[in-house]
Design a protein around this motif. Structure first.
Motif, short mmCIF file in Angstrom:
data_model
loop_
_atom_site.label_atom_id
_atom_site.label_comp_id
_atom_site.label_asym_id
_atom_site.label_seq_id
_atom_site.Cartn_x
_atom_site.Cartn_y
_atom_site.Cartn_z
N ALA A 34 -3.10 3.66 -4.19
CA ALA A 34 -2.84 2.98 -4.63
C ALA A 34 -1.42 1.73 -4.41
O ALA A 34 -1.56 2.28 -2.83
CB ALA A 34 -1.58 4.09 -5.94
N TYR A 35 -0.67 1.31 -4.77
CA TYR A 35 0.34 0.20 -4.55
C TYR A 35 1.37 0.56 -5.44
O TYR A 35 1.68 1.01 -6.43
CB TYR A 35 0.57 -1.37 -5.03
CG TYR A 35 -1.27 -1.62 -4.17
CD1 TYR A 35 -1.74 -1.35 -3.18
CD2 TYR A 35 -2.00 -2.39 -5.26
CE1 TYR A 35 -3.25 -2.28 -2.91
CE2 TYR A 35 -2.93 -3.42 -4.86
CZ TYR A 35 -3.46 -2.98 -3.44
OH TYR A 35 -4.98 -3.48 -3.48
N LYS A 36 2.50 0.66 -4.44
CA LYS A 36 3.86 0.91 -4.74
C LYS A 36 4.88 -0.84 -4.91
O LYS A 36 3.61 -1.46 -5.03
CB LYS A 36 5.07 1.02 -3.42
CG LYS A 36 4.47 2.61 -3.18
CD LYS A 36 5.83 2.75 -2.00
CE LYS A 36 5.59 3.79 -0.90
NZ LYS A 36 7.05 3.61 0.05
N VAL A 72 1.01 -1.18 -0.04
CA VAL A 72 0.50 -0.02 0.26
C VAL A 72 0.62 1.26 0.18
O VAL A 72 1.79 1.53 1.09
CB VAL A 72 -0.97 -0.26 1.66
CG1 VAL A 72 -1.91 1.17 1.30
CG2 VAL A 72 -1.78 -1.00 1.14
N PHE A 73 0.70 2.64 -0.90
CA PHE A 73 1.04 3.24 -0.98
C PHE A 73 0.06 4.69 -0.19
O PHE A 73 0.05 5.25 -0.68
CB PHE A 73 1.71 3.71 -2.73
CG PHE A 73 2.51 5.24 -2.92
CD1 PHE A 73 2.59 5.26 -1.56
CD2 PHE A 73 2.62 5.21 -3.89
CE1 PHE A 73 4.36 6.34 -2.07
CE2 PHE A 73 4.12 6.29 -4.56
CZ PHE A 73 4.32 6.91 -3.11
N LYS A 74 1.00 4.88 1.51
CA LYS A 74 0.48 5.41 1.82
C LYS A 74 0.25 6.71 1.75
O LYS A 74 -0.64 7.23 2.17
CB LYS A 74 0.96 5.21 3.62
CG LYS A 74 0.15 3.33 4.02
CD LYS A 74 1.35 3.23 5.03
CE LYS A 74 0.89 1.98 5.39
NZ LYS A 74 1.83 1.93 6.63
N GLU A 75 1.11 6.72 1.18
CA GLU A 75 1.62 8.53 1.40
C GLU A 75 1.01 10.05 -0.78
O GLU A 75 0.93 10.89 -0.11
CB GLU A 75 2.79 8.80 0.77
CG GLU A 75 4.20 8.43 1.71
CD GLU A 75 4.49 6.98 2.08
OE1 GLU A 75 5.11 6.44 2.90
OE2 GLU A 75 3.89 6.13 1.17
N VAL A 76 0.49 8.91 -0.76
CA VAL A 76 -0.48 9.79 -2.37
C VAL A 76 -1.89 9.59 -1.85
O VAL A 76 -2.59 9.00 -1.30
CB VAL A 76 -0.39 8.41 -3.45
CG1 VAL A 76 0.93 8.56 -4.13
CG2 VAL A 76 -0.94 6.95 -2.67
N ILE A 82 15.50 -3.60 -12.15
CA ILE A 82 13.73 -3.93 -11.10
C ILE A 82 13.91 -2.30 -11.37
O ILE A 82 14.49 -1.48 -10.61
CB ILE A 82 14.27 -4.52 -9.41
CG1 ILE A 82 14.76 -5.75 -10.13
CG2 ILE A 82 13.25 -4.08 -8.81
CD1 ILE A 82 15.46 -6.88 -8.19
N LYS A 83 12.22 -1.94 -11.26
CA LYS A 83 11.95 -0.63 -11.50
C LYS A 83 10.75 -0.52 -10.96
O LYS A 83 9.99 -1.05 -10.11
CB LYS A 83 11.64 0.10 -13.40
CG LYS A 83 13.05 -0.32 -14.09
CD LYS A 83 12.42 -0.16 -15.46
CE LYS A 83 13.67 0.04 -16.22
NZ LYS A 83 14.74 1.67 -15.82
N LYS A 84 10.94 0.43 -10.46
CA LYS A 84 9.22 1.35 -9.23
C LYS A 84 8.73 2.07 -9.96
O LYS A 84 8.69 2.65 -10.83
CB LYS A 84 10.28 2.00 -7.96
CG LYS A 84 11.30 1.17 -6.98
CD LYS A 84 11.49 2.16 -6.02
CE LYS A 84 12.87 3.37 -6.45
NZ LYS A 84 13.33 4.20 -5.91
N THR A 85 7.38 1.92 -9.64
CA THR A 85 6.14 2.74 -9.94
C THR A 85 4.89 2.26 -9.13
O THR A 85 5.04 1.58 -7.95
CB THR A 85 6.08 2.12 -11.20
OG1 THR A 85 4.64 2.75 -11.74
CG2 THR A 85 5.36 0.21 -11.24
N SER A 86 4.12 3.39 -8.93
CA SER A 86 3.20 2.71 -8.10
C SER A 86 1.66 2.40 -9.21
O SER A 86 1.37 3.19 -10.45
CB SER A 86 2.05 4.44 -7.38
OG SER A 86 2.74 5.25 -8.13
N ALA A 87 0.82 1.99 -8.97
CA ALA A 87 -0.47 1.84 -9.40
C ALA A 87 -1.22 2.43 -8.97
O ALA A 87 -2.06 1.36 -7.72
CB ALA A 87 -0.42 0.09 -10.40
N GLN A 88 -2.76 2.36 -9.88
CA GLN A 88 -4.23 2.71 -8.81
C GLN A 88 -5.17 1.65 -9.23
O GLN A 88 -6.26 1.83 -9.71
CB GLN A 88 -4.93 4.03 -9.21
CG GLN A 88 -3.84 5.39 -8.59
CD GLN A 88 -4.24 6.59 -8.95
OE1 GLN A 88 -5.67 6.82 -10.01
NE2 GLN A 88 -3.94 7.92 -8.41
#
Length: 113
Positions: A34-36, A26-30, A46-52
């Motif tokens: 969304a998820y990190k 869980v991406f708490k700061e958005v 390996i790449k980072k992203t967020s997705a709703q």
């Protein structure tokens, strides 16, 4: 029908690759739920992203899922994280995002197109 036609050369500039999600939380700061995600693209790293995608996916079911992502956009600041790719999906009937996935398992980093 959309008349925003692009050339074949334009399309070839978009680098879509298949990668495996190796972490999801869980991406708490958005503002919007969304998820990190961390996605393994093999030789491309390996790449980072967020997705709703919180409406229909739980973090634990995302681990190991192969997804399609654009990997050659510039990095983008999203809240406290620098996003390094864009995971692709389509909108379902209830406006939930449905991930684009590989029908069969392929090598991480495989180019789509």
């Amino acid at each position: 029908m959309n008349n925003n036609t692009i050339t074949w050369n334009d399309f070839t500039k978009i680098e879509m690759r298949i990668g495996t999600i190796i972490s999801a939380e869980v991406f708490k700061e958005v503002k919007n739920p969304a998820y990190k995600l961390q996605v393994d693209f093999g030789d491309y790293g390996i790449k980072k992203t967020s997705a709703q995608i919180t409406k229909i996916y739980q973090p634990e079911e995302l681990i190991g899922k192969q997804v399609v992502a654009v990997v050659n956009f510039p990095k983008k600041q999203i809240a406290t994280m620098m996003s390094e790719c864009l995971v692709l999906g389509g909108l379902g009937d209830d406006k939930e995002v449905i991930l684009l996935t590989a029908e069969r398992t392929v090598k991480n980093g495989t180019r789509v197109g």
